[in-house]
Write an enzyme that holds these catalytic residues in place. Sequence first.
Site, PDB file in Angstrom:
ATOM      1  N   SER A   1       0.870  -1.183   0.000  1.00  0.00           N
ATOM      2  CA  SER A   1       0.000   0.000   0.000  1.00  0.00           C
ATOM      3  C   SER A   1       0.902   1.227   0.000  1.00  0.00           C
ATOM      4  O   SER A   1       2.100   1.121   0.264  1.00  0.00           O
ATOM      5  CB  SER A   1      -0.859   0.019   1.264  1.00  0.00           C
ATOM      6  OG  SER A   1      -0.068   0.407   2.380  1.00  0.00           O
ATOM      7  N   ASP A   2       0.349   2.389  -0.247  1.00  0.00           N
ATOM      8  CA  ASP A   2       1.121   3.596   0.041  1.00  0.00           C
ATOM      9  C   ASP A   2       0.976   3.864   1.539  1.00  0.00           C
ATOM     10  O   ASP A   2       0.269   3.155   2.255  1.00  0.00           O
ATOM     11  CB  ASP A   2       0.648   4.784  -0.811  1.00  0.00           C
ATOM     12  CG  ASP A   2       1.749   5.859  -0.928  1.00  0.00           C
ATOM     13  OD1 ASP A   2       2.703   5.837  -0.111  1.00  0.00           O
ATOM     14  OD2 ASP A   2       1.656   6.719  -1.807  1.00  0.00           O
ATOM     15  N   TRP A   3       1.624   4.874   2.007  1.00  0.00           N
ATOM     16  CA  TRP A   3       1.713   5.200   3.439  1.00  0.00           C
ATOM     17  C   TRP A   3       0.301   5.301   4.052  1.00  0.00           C
ATOM     18  O   TRP A   3      -0.409   6.279   3.818  1.00  0.00           O
ATOM     19  CB  TRP A   3       2.478   6.513   3.586  1.00  0.00           C
ATOM     20  CG  TRP A   3       2.746   6.980   4.967  1.00  0.00           C
ATOM     21  CD1 TRP A   3       1.858   7.588   5.799  1.00  0.00           C
ATOM     22  CD2 TRP A   3       3.978   6.900   5.685  1.00  0.00           C
ATOM     23  NE1 TRP A   3       2.454   7.894   6.988  1.00  0.00           N
ATOM     24  CE2 TRP A   3       3.766   7.493   6.940  1.00  0.00           C
ATOM     25  CE3 TRP A   3       5.246   6.397   5.390  1.00  0.00           C
ATOM     26  CZ2 TRP A   3       4.767   7.598   7.900  1.00  0.00           C
ATOM     27  CZ3 TRP A   3       6.241   6.511   6.344  1.00  0.00           C
ATOM     28  CH2 TRP A   3       6.007   7.091   7.578  1.00  0.00           C
ATOM     29  N   ASN A   4      -0.090   4.291   4.788  1.00  0.00           N
ATOM     30  CA  ASN A   4      -1.428   4.229   5.397  1.00  0.00           C
ATOM     31  C   ASN A   4      -2.563   4.466   4.398  1.00  0.00           C
ATOM     32  O   ASN A   4      -3.640   4.936   4.771  1.00  0.00           O
ATOM     33  CB  ASN A   4      -1.551   5.222   6.567  1.00  0.00           C
ATOM     34  CG  ASN A   4      -2.807   4.968   7.392  1.00  0.00           C
ATOM     35  OD1 ASN A   4      -3.228   3.815   7.543  1.00  0.00           O
ATOM     36  ND2 ASN A   4      -3.430   6.012   7.905  1.00  0.00           N
TER      37      ASN A   4
END
Length: 764
Positions: free
Chosen positions: A291-294
């Site tokens: 995923s991207d950051w959160n």
Amino acid sequence: MKRLILPGLLVLLVVFHINSQSNNPNYKISYDQRIKELLSKMTLEEKIGQFNQLSNPYHKTGPGIKSERNESFDEMVANGQIGSFLNVLGVDETMRLQKIAIEKSRLGIPLIFGYDVIHGFKTIFPIPLGESASFDRAVMEKSARIAAIEAAANGLHWTFAPMVDISRDPRWGRIMEGAGEDVYLGEQAAKARVHGFQGDDLSWDNTIAACAKHFAAYGASFGGRDYAAVDMSERMLREVYLRPYKAAVDAGVATFMSSFNTINGVPASGNRWLQTDILRGEWGFDGFVVSDWNSLGEMIYHGNVESEYDVGFRGVDAGIDMDMEGRIYINQVKQLLIDNKITISQIDEMAGRILLIKFRLGLFDNPYQYCNKQKEKELTMHSNHLSASRDGAKRSIVLLKNKNKILPITGKVKRIAVIGPLSNDKDAPLGNWRGNATPNSAVSLLEGIRNIAGNKYEILYSEGCRLLNNKENSFASPVLINNNDRSGFKKAVAAANKADIVVMALGETAYMSGECRSYADISLKGLQLELLREIKKTGKPVVLTIFSGRPLVLTDAVDHADAILNCWLLGSESGNAIADVLFGDYNPSGKLPASFPYHVGQIPVFYEQLSSGRPYDPKPDSLTSKYRDIPNAPLYAFGYGLSYTTFKFTDLKLSAEKISMKDKLTINVNIKNTGEYPGEEVVQLYIRDVVGNGVSRPVLQLRGFEKIMLAIGESKEVTFTITPADLAFFRLDETWGPEKGKFQVFIGNSSDNLPLKGEFELME
Ligand code: NOJ
């Protein structure tokens, strides 16, 4: 986690591969049996641990997450609760954590360390958008290769690059990280960069896993605002935005990153159609998706799920294997399994995909092969890397204007005034996403000019005005300072008056582009335009060098400059590379990878427009597709860029008038250097599908380019080959493929300068 130390050993000679060829990359090997055996030994918790990626809390590249407090990373690694770190680097610290994973965790599964190595690790190369202006595949591959060599020597296994998001909106700050507006250039850049990072064998100790991001269509957010929604037709998505990602898969990219945005209402990080059906089903991608950051957790803010539990379900269901910094999977996946919302085979597939990349990286065979203090010392900022950076930088510069051929600067000039807030800035050229660069470590323009011309010319320097506080870090807001302070103008004008020629450096500092750096006004900021006007009033010839992470709106500046060099943010050797061009040691050859708007109101601005039912006609009484107050055309078009010499294109020859679906078409063209300098030209091939059988087709599409060097008076023939696959599109029946019919072929050196035209027909 505080020990993020660099080493101190002395070292000797270095041997490394810049280019290598092999036809059997290990990043295609399956490791099925070993993964099966390992999975059979892993507990559910250990499998879930592989999904958990956490950031070094002292080096964050995104906002903080509440639950991170009270975590003991060492303990979690020993318990098999972390599969990967980001933002942990350096041999000492990566080795220390890897040792815990190998020696203290039950099964000794190695960690994978990821970092944003976007345009260099310590030796910084031009920002990717700028480097794409080189239209030079070898340049792009080489900078990625060197970035990988330095990153791998500093304990890293994995880069979150290349960013392959097409963007047609220069307000979006992240346009700096990609290859610009075009499909074909984007595909070529994606392939070159993936191969550069990964080499032919991921298990070598100087190659790292690449990550194609941000899947998908992150570059098309509404209004160019970062993190905003994307809404587009499936046709646009497939024909334009998805293609560079597909090229990355074809090049063997090891990992993908999902994007922050929603797409047609569904968050990309919870989007099964994208992450599973297309990426794995249609394209056959076998690596893992982070995923991207959160970006999983942010689905709650998107308002499409209510709880972290639901987020966990959506993420797993979509096909996101690793959760970057969100702590969703580590907290939710077990319960989801207990509740039969997800199955153990889904969990095994996710863990298996992560393990596969760890196997391919050679981490199971030698988890410490990236932990070598001697290499760290030897290879980081090696002098060969700096010379490659200078070489790539000069090839990325685009000459936009050269009135009366004032460039290159010749012996007639005695005194040069170097003026402007960016002219002695040693930080701006490093750009955003600068790896582990030392702040203020780039060669400034003033230094570069002094290095090359120091003895031959007298150099006068004056800042003129200030722009930004450069000390701001990438996630703090840049603050405009001294915006009304004109006290430096007088000195700058005096310097110009004394000089025979003025070289000015205006534009943007490093952190005015990049993540969360969208701007509505992308003209020259602060007092820069005013300073330029004052300098021009002296009557001295003015060379404007533009530093920026995006196409700026330069319309108001153009008439006040005699020559303009678009210098992007060129990296460690910026000043030297620009000086190479200013003094004619290198004849500029860059071409714009994205249109430079005439006005911000034209955005999105790009050449690959669909045909209109009422094509543009400037006559006031024509009711056609146009603005009433500005031209339709951008200030500078995609593919545009001048040289100190001139080129003539002749003798377009097509191998056939008609080809079948099984044939190839060969296109030959002759190019001659008709000017006074040796130089390189980018020969560009565009296609137009005249009738799309029910679907409107773009007026032009780049389908080939070759960069060639020509001595004065020299001619060369360039050959392009077109296959029916190059003519494929998303047809009316929603299948992918070519359609029979007439095609036009255009050759030239810019999307708005295509002197040669031919035609052929594609038959059944
Ligand atoms: C968020 C960015 O969108 C992404 O590109 C980057 O790789 C991660 N943060 C990690 O820094």
